[in-house]
Design a protein around this motif. Structure first.
Motif, mmCIF file in Angstrom:
data_model
loop_
_atom_site.group_PDB
_atom_site.id
_atom_site.type_symbol
_atom_site.label_atom_id
_atom_site.label_comp_id
_atom_site.label_asym_id
_atom_site.label_seq_id
_atom_site.Cartn_x
_atom_site.Cartn_y
_atom_site.Cartn_z
ATOM 1 N N LEU A 1 0.801 -1.219 0.000
ATOM 2 C CA LEU A 1 0.000 0.000 0.000
ATOM 3 C C LEU A 1 0.839 1.276 0.000
ATOM 4 O O LEU A 1 0.458 2.272 -0.627
ATOM 5 N N VAL A 2 1.974 1.280 0.703
ATOM 6 C CA VAL A 2 2.838 2.461 0.692
ATOM 7 C C VAL A 2 3.275 2.784 -0.730
ATOM 8 O O VAL A 2 3.226 3.943 -1.171
ATOM 9 N N LEU A 3 3.680 1.746 -1.467
ATOM 10 C CA LEU A 3 4.099 1.946 -2.856
ATOM 11 C C LEU A 3 2.925 2.426 -3.712
ATOM 12 O O LEU A 3 3.087 3.304 -4.572
ATOM 13 N N GLU A 4 1.731 1.879 -3.508
ATOM 14 C CA GLU A 4 0.547 2.284 -4.273
ATOM 15 C C GLU A 4 0.242 3.765 -4.049
ATOM 16 O O GLU A 4 -0.089 4.498 -4.987
ATOM 17 N N ILE A 5 0.346 4.214 -2.799
ATOM 18 C CA ILE A 5 0.063 5.621 -2.478
ATOM 19 C C ILE A 5 1.115 6.540 -3.092
ATOM 20 O O ILE A 5 0.795 7.622 -3.604
ATOM 21 N N ILE A 6 2.377 6.101 -3.054
ATOM 22 C CA ILE A 6 3.455 6.897 -3.660
ATOM 23 C C ILE A 6 3.259 7.022 -5.167
ATOM 24 O O ILE A 6 3.459 8.088 -5.758
ATOM 25 N N GLU A 7 2.838 5.938 -5.806
ATOM 26 C CA GLU A 7 2.695 5.926 -7.265
ATOM 27 C C GLU A 7 1.391 6.543 -7.749
ATOM 28 O O GLU A 7 1.273 6.916 -8.909
ATOM 29 N N ARG A 8 0.372 6.653 -6.880
ATOM 30 C CA ARG A 8 -0.931 7.201 -7.291
ATOM 31 C C ARG A 8 -1.343 8.350 -6.367
ATOM 32 O O ARG A 8 -2.374 8.266 -5.690
ATOM 33 N N PRO A 9 -0.565 9.416 -6.292
ATOM 34 C CA PRO A 9 -0.893 10.516 -5.371
ATOM 35 C C PRO A 9 -2.236 11.175 -5.667
ATOM 36 O O PRO A 9 -2.869 11.731 -4.779
ATOM 37 N N ASP A 10 -2.688 11.107 -6.913
ATOM 38 C CA ASP A 10 -3.961 11.725 -7.287
ATOM 39 C C ASP A 10 -5.158 10.847 -6.929
ATOM 40 O O ASP A 10 -6.306 11.289 -6.990
ATOM 41 N N LYS A 11 -4.885 9.593 -6.537
ATOM 42 C CA LYS A 11 -5.974 8.669 -6.195
ATOM 43 C C LYS A 11 -5.780 8.052 -4.810
ATOM 44 O O LYS A 11 -6.317 6.980 -4.530
ATOM 45 N N GLU A 12 -5.046 8.719 -3.950
ATOM 46 C CA GLU A 12 -4.707 8.099 -2.664
ATOM 47 C C GLU A 12 -5.940 7.829 -1.800
ATOM 48 O O GLU A 12 -6.007 6.818 -1.088
ATOM 49 N N LEU B 1 -5.079 2.391 7.251
ATOM 50 C CA LEU B 1 -4.937 3.852 7.346
ATOM 51 C C LEU B 1 -3.515 4.247 7.737
ATOM 52 O O LEU B 1 -3.021 5.305 7.343
ATOM 53 N N HIS B 2 -2.851 3.373 8.510
ATOM 54 C CA HIS B 2 -1.472 3.649 8.930
ATOM 55 C C HIS B 2 -0.570 3.913 7.726
ATOM 56 O O HIS B 2 0.357 4.728 7.801
ATOM 57 N N TYR B 3 -0.834 3.222 6.629
ATOM 58 C CA TYR B 3 0.110 3.265 5.509
ATOM 59 C C TYR B 3 0.044 4.576 4.745
ATOM 60 O O TYR B 3 1.009 4.967 4.092
ATOM 61 N N TRP B 4 -1.088 5.299 4.829
ATOM 62 C CA TRP B 4 -1.137 6.633 4.236
ATOM 63 C C TRP B 4 -0.202 7.562 5.009
ATOM 64 O O TRP B 4 0.588 8.300 4.407
ATOM 65 N N PHE B 5 -0.274 7.532 6.329
ATOM 66 C CA PHE B 5 0.594 8.367 7.163
ATOM 67 C C PHE B 5 2.064 7.968 6.975
ATOM 68 O O PHE B 5 2.950 8.816 6.958
ATOM 69 N N GLN B 6 2.315 6.673 6.837
ATOM 70 C CA GLN B 6 3.680 6.191 6.648
ATOM 71 C C GLN B 6 4.244 6.665 5.314
ATOM 72 O O GLN B 6 5.391 7.111 5.239
ATOM 73 N N LEU C 1 -5.294 -3.461 -7.277
ATOM 74 C CA LEU C 1 -4.547 -3.586 -6.024
ATOM 75 C C LEU C 1 -4.314 -5.056 -5.682
ATOM 76 O O LEU C 1 -3.216 -5.446 -5.266
ATOM 77 N N PHE C 2 -5.347 -5.863 -5.878
ATOM 78 C CA PHE C 2 -5.236 -7.287 -5.555
ATOM 79 C C PHE C 2 -4.257 -7.987 -6.489
ATOM 80 O O PHE C 2 -3.521 -8.885 -6.065
ATOM 81 N N ARG C 3 -4.236 -7.565 -7.753
ATOM 82 C CA ARG C 3 -3.314 -8.176 -8.718
ATOM 83 C C ARG C 3 -1.869 -7.991 -8.283
ATOM 84 O O ARG C 3 -1.019 -8.867 -8.478
ATOM 85 N N ILE D 1 13.417 4.268 0.622
ATOM 86 C CA ILE D 1 14.011 3.240 -0.235
ATOM 87 C C ILE D 1 13.191 3.070 -1.511
ATOM 88 O O ILE D 1 13.740 3.027 -2.627
ATOM 89 N N LEU D 2 11.871 2.990 -1.364
ATOM 90 C CA LEU D 2 10.996 2.829 -2.531
ATOM 91 C C LEU D 2 11.035 4.071 -3.425
ATOM 92 O O LEU D 2 10.996 3.957 -4.661
ATOM 93 N N GLU D 3 11.135 5.241 -2.811
ATOM 94 C CA GLU D 3 11.206 6.483 -3.587
ATOM 95 C C GLU D 3 12.502 6.541 -4.386
ATOM 96 O O GLU D 3 12.510 6.955 -5.556
#
Length: 437
Positions: free
Chosen positions: A64-75, A130-135, A208-210, A270-272
């Motif tokens: 989820l952290v990576l998903e939020i980083i890659e999709r800032p317009d759809k977080e 929800l933790h992962y958005w803050f992270q 996301l599931f994929r 690291i992911l960034e």
């Protein structure tokens, strides 16, 4: 390691230190009050529920952290969809726990009821994403505040149980109380920070599931070799032996939050770095993280090995003296366990998730075989030895066997060099000295 990452880690660690002190005192009193048998029963129920947590999470906790980083317009859509998916799977997992207990512990109504009550926490744990958005935003001070207040509330709840002499059933819902308050506080912070409105998208859910599905079986395998020991101790021997082993593992967990906070704080950076194509920065951060984990874990292992007996006596009392030797053995597996957490960041960044099932299936099978051989002979000590061997095999040896992930082991070995850690510490002291001047 930038200053924002250090501050983020600082907030997590500071909060967790406070939580750990509160939890340590309350858990110590609770374990003495419940006794090895009921304490073992609670931990048995916790292990059963832990088995289905990877299914409930659907692997989203790893991606989820990576998903939020890659999709800032759809977080908002990403987080909302993840919460919805986890809530649906939580209901199915609660039913699975009930079914298992009715079959395996059919003649033990107390065990069944404790397990059912403990499984209610799955529904509230589903909102933990929800933790992962803050992270991802390096805003862990808010999750730290939320967790601290929740811990205070849970501590008050446990004190009430102890003072009023409540039964083991009341202790079984403690985890649910924790997650309820954390979720409520995090939702308030999420809205106040002007984050996107939470929404649900079924097409996005499929995407996301994929990406996360590789982690479901992987996480289940990890859970098997982390929780099988307690379940097999209960089934092969009894709740009391489970209580001895659980006390030893709980002592190790006292400092576990420090390692989790460090790993969580490094993950976004690291992911960034990988996303930006900064290979040198990516590798440097990985090696630094390995170095920090290695030397902190080594200090913990030496300390707990030498002082295992007084630690058990102070925390749990003479009734738990059979936990001393399991603690001296089990504490050494913690280092290799943390290596696995660091390796998983590298695997996610490199897109090599398909190898996770091989790694963790090997670990699960190894753990089951070793526990089956050792528990009937030496009880909790055998479970500790099985865990140590399993963690070393899974998080070190397998990395050399599977060629596509072998480079991670190279980074791990290079991370044994204390120089990057020494530079980090020196720079930290220099900064503190400069600020004082």
């Amino acid at each position: 390691m930038n200053i924002k990452t250090i501050k983020n880690a600082g907030w997590i660690i500071a909060s967790k230190v406070a939580q750990s002190v509160i939890n340590l005192v309350i858990s110590m009193i609770s374990a003495r009050y419940l006794g090895p048998s009921n304490y073992g029963l609670i931990n048995y129920a916790a292990s059963i529920v832990a088995f289905v947590v990877p299914i409930m999470q659907l692997g989203l906790s790893k991606t989820l952290v990576l998903e939020i980083i890659e999709r800032p317009d759809k977080e908002g859509e990403v987080v909302g969809t993840a919460v919805f998916m986890n809530c649906i799977s939580a209901l199915a997992c609660m039913a699975a726990v009930f079914g298992y207990l009715r079959i395996v512990d059919a003649d033990e109504p107390e065990t069944i009821l404790v397990g059912i009550l403990y499984s209610v926490s799955l529904l509230f744990q589903a909102t933990d994403v929800l933790h992962y958005w803050f992270q991802a935003k390096l805003l862990s001070k808010y999750t730290s505040i939320a967790s601290f207040f929740a811990y205070c509330i849970v501590a008050c709840y446990k004190i009430f149980l102890l003072v009023s002499g409540k039964s083991v059933y009341w202790f079984a819902v403690t985890s649910s109380v924790d997650f309820i308050f954390v979720t409520a506080i995090l939702l308030i912070f999420y809205k106040k920070l002007g984050a996107q409105k939470l929404s649900v998208s079924l097409p996005l859910g499929r995407e996301l599931f994929r990406r996360s599905k590789h982690y479901i079986v992987s996480a289940m395998m990890v859970t098997i070799y982390q929780q099988t020991d307690r379940i097999m101790l209960k089934q092969i021997l009894d709740e009391t032996e489970t209580g001895y082993y659980s006390a030893a593992v709980a002592c190790i967990g006292i400092t576990g939050f420090v390692f989790a906070a460090i790993v969580d704080s490094f993950r976004p950076g690291i992911l960034e770095a990988k996303k930006k194509g900064d290979t040198e920065g990516f590798h440097s951060e990985m090696k630094l993280l390995y170095s920090i984990i290695t030397y902190l874990a080594l200090a913990q292992c030496i300390f707990m090995t030498l002082l295992a007996r007084p630690i058990i006596l102070v925390l749990y009392g003479e009734k738990y003296l059979n936990s001393v030797l399991p603690l001296r053995i089990a504490v050494w597996y913690s280092t290799f366990s943390y290596y696995g957490s660091v390796r998983n960041i590298w695997i996610l960044a490199e897109g090599k998730q398909k190898y996770l099932w091989m790694i963790n299936l090997s670990g699960a099978l190894t753990n089951i075989i070793l526990n089956a051989l050792l528990i009937p002979r030496i009880g909790a000590v055998g479970a500790a030895a099985a865990s140590l061997a399993t963690q070393f095999f899974t998080n070190v040896i397998i990395g050399f066997v599977i060629k596509p992930i072998r480079y991670n082991n190279t980074l791990m070995i290079e991370g044994l060099n204390p120089k990057p850690l020494a530079i980090l510490i020196r720079n930290g002291f220099a900064k503190i000295k400069k600020e004082k001047l």
